[in-house]
Design an enzyme around this catalytic site. Structure first.
Site, PDB file in Angstrom:
ATOM      1  N   SER A 176      -2.027   2.389  24.950  1.00 31.97           N
ATOM      2  CA  SER A 176      -2.845   3.531  25.588  1.00 31.97           C
ATOM      3  C   SER A 176      -1.639   4.543  26.104  1.00 31.97           C
ATOM      4  O   SER A 176      -1.079   5.166  24.937  1.00 31.97           O
ATOM      5  CB  SER A 176      -3.370   3.018  26.941  1.00 31.97           C
ATOM      6  N   THR A 177      -1.410   4.771  27.359  1.00 34.21           N
ATOM      7  CA  THR A 177      -0.511   6.086  27.661  1.00 34.21           C
ATOM      8  C   THR A 177       0.948   5.828  26.998  1.00 34.21           C
ATOM      9  O   THR A 177       1.366   4.661  27.374  1.00 34.21           O
ATOM     10  CB  THR A 177      -0.475   6.347  29.224  1.00 34.21           C
ATOM     11  N   HIS A 202      -5.865   4.037  22.726  1.00 33.37           N
ATOM     12  CA  HIS A 202      -6.976   4.758  23.312  1.00 33.37           C
ATOM     13  C   HIS A 202      -6.816   6.086  23.322  1.00 33.37           C
ATOM     14  O   HIS A 202      -5.724   6.714  23.553  1.00 33.37           O
ATOM     15  CB  HIS A 202      -6.652   4.404  24.896  1.00 33.37           C
ATOM     16  N   MET A 295      -1.949   2.423  30.866  1.00 31.03           N
ATOM     17  CA  MET A 295      -2.410   2.146  31.933  1.00 31.03           C
ATOM     18  C   MET A 295      -3.557   1.020  32.022  1.00 31.03           C
ATOM     19  O   MET A 295      -3.986   1.006  30.893  1.00 31.03           O
ATOM     20  CB  MET A 295      -3.243   3.431  32.747  1.00 31.03           C
ATOM     21  N   ASP A 298      -6.481  -3.429  29.963  1.00 32.00           N
ATOM     22  CA  ASP A 298      -6.980  -3.660  28.614  1.00 32.00           C
ATOM     23  C   ASP A 298      -5.830  -4.242  27.569  1.00 32.00           C
ATOM     24  O   ASP A 298      -4.916  -3.973  27.496  1.00 32.00           O
ATOM     25  CB  ASP A 298      -7.458  -2.486  27.920  1.00 32.00           C
TER      26      ASP A 298
END
Length: 356
Positions: A176-177, A202, A295, A298
């Site tokens: 993600s991030t 993401h 973050m 997941d």
């Protein structure tokens, strides 16, 4: 309980008011200021010390990407980009993520009550997740977690493998991030003959295709946005399309992917947990998986399911992660077999794939 202070920066008065209304309706959030352009926002940051900033991309006087770069250099604060998510904005969105934006979300849909409520819920969840990033740099903020669906909403839990054992290894990555940079490094290290790779990053719809094209230009392997029914082949990395889940399946010819819509899982679509659970079912001990920077949590449950079915698993370490949320959750839940620096993950996965 201290509320999360949110600064709203946007040149559209309508969008500013919509975001203010969304923040005001959530008891955990507090709109601490608004600014019509980044120059005014800089002064507000000094005065109000917000926990999270929501900003637009296309603004007068200073564009959103430049604003993000300046904030990250001078006053590191989690920033969420709120935009129309038109495909024409793809290059600017990519630059915003590279500059340090925590997340990119669609601005509130004002056309109908149901759609507005859905948009508001996503925005508030994103703000709360962003507030948990680098809290040690700011005063602590208590956040009450919101209900979220797990992978059960898309794919039934794996109890035992009912397929014959898989013959070929498959590599799985979830991020993600900070994941765009991490995937750059990992995929660039993959040789042309590496096992097939499935990736969940993401990212909103419309931007994963651009991301895949950029990776394809700088990597020795082929990188594509996945399409429904596509085969997983050696030397090929498939990126899950934004706003769709990607599942790994197997038949007599090997692995292929299914692309489905489905509900949000762990507040995301695509979700790492969905890909990992499906791989636990069809690849089992032939899967090699890593949870990278990001973050939230997941991928943690999916990685645990993979490991319980004999897969080799790892997570990115804190020092090399932009955000240590997802890797930390994977480690804490017991799904990760080993924690590794980013620069060593590619070779570790290739080594594990050669051993499975």
């Amino acid at each position: 309980m201290a509320r999360i202070r949110v600064l709203v920066v946007h040149d559209s008065a309508v969008v500013r008011q919509s975001l203010v209304d969304v923040v005001a309706a959530d008891p955990q959030l507090s709109q601490c200021g608004i600014a019509s352009n980044p120059y005014l926002a800089v002064e507000k940051i000094k005065q109000l010390t917000p926990h999270v900033i929501i900003t637009g991309l296309v603004m007068a006087k200073m564009d959103g990407v430049t604003f993000i770069e300046k904030v990250m250099q001078q006053h590191p604060i989690p920033i969420i980009v709120c935009t129309a998510l038109d495909e024409s904005e793809s290059p600017m969105v990519a630059r915003a993520i590279q500059a340090g934006a925590i997340e990119v979300i669609k601005r509130p849909v004002i056309g109908g009550k149901v759609f507005f409520q859905q948009s508001a819920r996503l925005i508030c969840n994103s703000v709360k997740a962003a507030a948990a990033v680098r809290l040690k740099c700011r005063s602590a903020v208590s956040v009450v977690s919101q209900p979220k669906q797990n992978a059960d909403a898309v794919i039934a839990p794996v109890k035992k493998l009912q397929l014959p054992p898989a013959e070929e290894p498959v590599l799985l990555l979830g991020a993600s991030t900070g994941g765009t940079q991490a995937l750059d490094l990992i995929l660039a290290q993959m040789p042309s003959h590496c096992p097939g790779i499935c990736v969940v990053q993401h990212m909103p719809r419309g931007f994963t295709a651009m991301f895949a094209r950029r990776l394809n230009e700088c990597c020795g392997i082929t990188v594509q946005q996945a399409y429904h029914g596509q085969r997983v082949c050696a030397g090929l990395a498939l990126i899950a399309p934004g706003n769709s889940h990607m599942l790994l399946r197997r038949d007599g010819r090997g692995y292929f992917v299914e692309i489905v819509h489905g509900p949000l899982v762990a507040r995301h679509r695509p979700a790492v947990d969905v890909l990992f659970r499906s791989a636990a079912y069809c690849a089992g001990p032939k899967a090699v998986a890593a949870v990278l920077t990001g973050m939230g949590d997941d991928g943690a449950q999916g990685l645990l399911e993979l490991r319980s079915h004999g897969a080799w698993t790892c997570n990115q370490d804190e020092a090399s992660s932009v955000v240590y949320g997802m890797p930390k959750a994977a480690r804490k839940q017991g799904g990760s077999g080993v924690e590794l620096p980013l620069e060593t993950i590619a070779q570790a996965m290739l080594g594990a794939a050669g051993d499975v």
